[in-house]
Design a protein around this motif. Sequence first.
Motif, mmCIF file in Angstrom:
data_model
loop_
_atom_site.group_PDB
_atom_site.id
_atom_site.type_symbol
_atom_site.label_atom_id
_atom_site.label_comp_id
_atom_site.label_asym_id
_atom_site.label_seq_id
_atom_site.Cartn_x
_atom_site.Cartn_y
_atom_site.Cartn_z
ATOM 1 N N PRO A 1 0.827 -1.218 0.025
ATOM 2 C CA PRO A 1 -0.037 0.071 -0.092
ATOM 3 C C PRO A 1 0.774 1.158 0.018
ATOM 4 C CG PRO A 1 -0.247 -1.134 2.188
ATOM 5 C CD PRO A 1 0.487 -2.149 1.009
ATOM 6 N N ARG A 2 2.015 1.299 0.432
ATOM 7 C CA ARG A 2 2.986 2.390 0.421
ATOM 8 C C ARG A 2 3.579 2.810 -0.894
ATOM 9 N NH1 ARG A 2 7.211 2.200 5.056
ATOM 10 N NH2 ARG A 2 5.496 2.305 7.034
ATOM 11 N N LYS A 3 3.228 1.695 -2.014
ATOM 12 C CA LYS A 3 3.706 2.142 -3.213
ATOM 13 C C LYS A 3 2.501 2.089 -4.136
ATOM 14 C CE LYS A 3 7.750 -0.700 -2.847
ATOM 15 N NZ LYS A 3 8.714 -1.660 -3.347
ATOM 16 N N VAL A 4 1.369 2.173 -3.725
ATOM 17 C CA VAL A 4 0.148 2.398 -4.602
ATOM 18 C C VAL A 4 -0.350 3.639 -4.331
ATOM 19 C CG1 VAL A 4 -2.187 1.466 -5.084
ATOM 20 C CG2 VAL A 4 -0.460 -0.016 -4.468
ATOM 21 N N LYS B 1 -4.009 5.769 1.497
ATOM 22 C CA LYS B 1 -3.492 6.880 2.454
ATOM 23 C C LYS B 1 -2.161 6.542 2.811
ATOM 24 C CE LYS B 1 -5.707 10.112 4.696
ATOM 25 N NZ LYS B 1 -6.518 10.974 4.102
ATOM 26 N N ALA B 2 -1.640 5.480 2.879
ATOM 27 C CA ALA B 2 -0.427 5.177 3.348
ATOM 28 C C ALA B 2 0.647 5.921 2.299
ATOM 29 C CB ALA B 2 -0.020 3.576 3.136
ATOM 30 N N TYR B 3 0.433 5.938 1.124
ATOM 31 C CA TYR B 3 1.357 6.513 0.186
ATOM 32 C C TYR B 3 1.187 7.934 0.332
ATOM 33 C CZ TYR B 3 3.301 8.079 -4.523
ATOM 34 O OH TYR B 3 3.845 8.546 -5.472
ATOM 35 N N ARG B 4 0.066 8.608 0.364
ATOM 36 C CA ARG B 4 -0.117 9.963 0.414
ATOM 37 C C ARG B 4 0.680 10.562 1.683
ATOM 38 N NH1 ARG B 4 -3.105 12.342 -2.860
ATOM 39 N NH2 ARG B 4 -3.474 14.108 -1.797
ATOM 40 N N ARG B 5 0.603 9.755 2.792
ATOM 41 C CA ARG B 5 1.150 10.110 3.966
ATOM 42 C C ARG B 5 2.698 10.188 3.720
ATOM 43 N NH1 ARG B 5 -2.142 6.952 8.011
ATOM 44 N NH2 ARG B 5 -4.119 8.356 8.072
ATOM 45 N N LEU B 6 3.134 9.171 3.441
ATOM 46 C CA LEU B 6 4.716 8.798 3.172
ATOM 47 C C LEU B 6 5.243 9.925 2.205
ATOM 48 C CD1 LEU B 6 6.526 6.488 3.966
ATOM 49 C CD2 LEU B 6 6.245 5.576 1.331
ATOM 50 N N HIS B 7 4.431 10.439 1.266
ATOM 51 C CA HIS B 7 5.350 11.326 0.534
ATOM 52 C C HIS B 7 4.769 12.770 0.560
ATOM 53 C CE1 HIS B 7 5.586 7.435 -1.582
ATOM 54 N NE2 HIS B 7 6.480 7.989 -2.314
#
Lengths: 167, 165
Positions: A46-49, A53-59
């Motif tokens: 999910p961090r790469k999709v 939310k996980a991606y958006r938070r991470l980036h």
Amino acid sequence: MRLEKCWFCSSTIYPGHGIQFVRNDAKIFRFCRSKCHKNFKMKRNPRKVKWTKAYRRLHGKDMTQDSTFEFERKRNRPERYDRNLAENTLKAIKKITKVRADRQEKHIANRMKGKKAQERKEAAKELEQSIHLIKAPAALQQEPSLTLPKAKVKVSQQQPEDNRMEE
Amino acid sequence: MASSSTSKLFHVGRSLLGGLHKRAHGLPTSYELTCSDLFSQQLRTFIQMRTNLKVVDNSGAKKVMCIQALKGKKGARLGDTIVASVKEAQPGGKVKKGQVVYGVVVRAAMQRGRCDGSEVKFDDNAVVLINKQGEPIGTRVFGPVPHELRKKKHVKILSLAEHIA
């Protein structure tokens, strides 16, 4: 009644929605819809999709640290019902959501701050570097070799009415 | 005949996937989802005749094969009772190989609707052996079991279980 979060996209799962998968070590994966379940089955991270939310938070796309997020928390002890407290809470919910939305907007505005100046800069640079690709309209009129020659098209003179009469 | 050929195919597919999985494990993955046998192609259908199930108690049996589902036309699902024959058993256990036993399906790979409309599914097909009165033969239950067993009056299994999902 508890509102859980989707394991894949971190959205809220309301009662009666979604599917949960229980792994043999008793870890429960909850999914809000079949889209998230399918992505999990494809072993996507999910961090790469990008839509999770996980991606958006991470980036750094979304606001991550804010005091308005502190209210949404897992509480294992049920509260004793108090009418006044419930009323105040309901009032506060509206206010808090408004505050959060405002802050989110501000965050995005901050994120986009340098965008316009950058675009303008790039456009100016392009104009400077590749002005030779275009010619001024006055130059086209002066030199006919730059424009396409006008092709002559034969127009048939037959009248369709006669054909119809014969038939 | 047909069923035996399909089961053979299924085994081949599983071994191939297993090989792939081993290779995948060599890669450095910082990701939580390196589940060992998350989708080792467990059949996600009803528990029907000739379905092999894992036994997750200490009755002594290791694997059983379903020979009859006691409820349902298509087969048994999560929480249903089946009749099974013991295919693999530990020496010195309470049940012997070849014995015909009753069992409750405590984990099923096929999803099952919950009372609120959501669904639940598990990693594998597992069973807990019971006697004719409905009491478990073993004294321990391993792994997660669903809370729907309470509705089926298998409270003893629930109280023995490690995790309730």
